[in-house]
Write a protein that holds these residues in place. Structure first.
Motif, short mmCIF file in Angstrom:
data_model
loop_
_atom_site.label_atom_id
_atom_site.label_comp_id
_atom_site.label_asym_id
_atom_site.label_seq_id
_atom_site.Cartn_x
_atom_site.Cartn_y
_atom_site.Cartn_z
N GLU A 160 -3.65 6.78 -14.05
CA GLU A 160 -4.56 6.30 -15.09
C GLU A 160 -4.76 4.79 -15.01
N ILE A 161 -3.78 4.08 -14.45
CA ILE A 161 -3.83 2.62 -14.41
C ILE A 161 -3.90 2.07 -12.99
N TYR A 162 -3.18 2.69 -12.05
CA TYR A 162 -3.10 2.16 -10.69
C TYR A 162 -3.82 3.07 -9.69
N LYS A 163 -4.41 2.45 -8.69
CA LYS A 163 -4.92 3.21 -7.55
C LYS A 163 -4.83 2.32 -6.32
N VAL A 164 -4.86 2.95 -5.17
CA VAL A 164 -4.90 2.20 -3.92
C VAL A 164 -6.35 2.19 -3.47
N ASP A 165 -6.89 0.98 -3.27
CA ASP A 165 -8.31 0.87 -2.94
C ASP A 165 -8.58 1.15 -1.46
N ASP A 166 -9.82 1.01 -1.04
CA ASP A 166 -10.22 1.31 0.34
C ASP A 166 -9.55 0.41 1.37
N GLY B 161 0.77 -1.23 0.00
CA GLY B 161 0.00 0.00 0.00
C GLY B 161 0.80 1.28 0.00
N TYR B 162 2.02 1.25 -0.51
CA TYR B 162 2.83 2.46 -0.55
C TYR B 162 2.21 3.52 -1.47
N GLY B 163 1.58 3.10 -2.55
CA GLY B 163 0.91 4.03 -3.45
C GLY B 163 1.81 4.73 -4.45
N VAL B 164 3.06 4.33 -4.53
CA VAL B 164 3.98 4.96 -5.48
C VAL B 164 3.49 4.74 -6.91
N CYS B 165 2.97 3.56 -7.19
CA CYS B 165 2.46 3.26 -8.53
C CYS B 165 1.36 4.23 -8.93
N ALA B 166 0.44 4.49 -8.00
CA ALA B 166 -0.69 5.38 -8.28
C ALA B 166 -0.24 6.83 -8.43
N GLU B 167 0.81 7.21 -7.74
CA GLU B 167 1.35 8.56 -7.90
C GLU B 167 1.96 8.73 -9.29
N LEU B 168 2.65 7.71 -9.77
CA LEU B 168 3.33 7.79 -11.06
C LEU B 168 2.40 7.57 -12.25
N CYS B 169 1.38 6.73 -12.08
CA CYS B 169 0.48 6.42 -13.19
C CYS B 169 -0.95 6.22 -12.67
N ALA C 140 -5.10 -1.47 -6.83
CA ALA C 140 -6.15 -1.90 -7.74
C ALA C 140 -5.72 -1.45 -9.13
N VAL C 141 -5.87 -2.33 -10.09
CA VAL C 141 -5.52 -2.01 -11.47
C VAL C 141 -6.80 -1.57 -12.17
N LEU C 142 -6.83 -0.34 -12.63
CA LEU C 142 -8.02 0.21 -13.26
C LEU C 142 -8.26 -0.35 -14.65
N MET C 143 -7.18 -0.74 -15.33
CA MET C 143 -7.27 -1.40 -16.64
C MET C 143 -6.05 -2.28 -16.78
N ASP C 144 -6.27 -3.54 -17.13
CA ASP C 144 -5.12 -4.45 -17.20
C ASP C 144 -4.38 -4.35 -18.53
N ILE C 145 -5.05 -3.91 -19.59
CA ILE C 145 -4.37 -3.68 -20.87
C ILE C 145 -3.95 -2.21 -20.91
#
Length: 71
Positions: A27-33, A17-25, A38-43
């Motif tokens: 559009e594709i990654y988010k940290v869920d509740d 749950g660091y959330g670095v992925c969601a900070e960088l992208c 959570a991957v918003l789109m796998d492709i």
């Protein structure tokens, strides 16, 4: 037209749950509740390849991979 596409694979059990992925992208990654990736789109859409790879490679828990597969 490309003969391959990029797919995001998340190992949610490895996510810390660091959330670095969601900070960088975001559009594709988010940290869920639950505090897990959570991957918003796998492709990965065209134009987001670099950001998707950066988000995955920045994961301290190595919970994300971006793989190339046939379209």
């Amino acid at each position: 037209m490309s003969a391959s596409q990029l797919r995001v694979i998340a190992d949610r059990s490895a996510c810390c749950g660091y959330g670095v992925c969601a900070e960088l992208c975001p559009e594709i990654y988010k940290v869920d509740d639950m505090g897990v990736v959570a991957v918003l789109m796998d492709i990965v859409p065209q134009g987001l390849e670099v950001k998707a790879r950066e988000g995955a490679s920045a994961c301290p828990a190595n919970a994300l991979r971006v793989v190339e597969e046939p379209a």
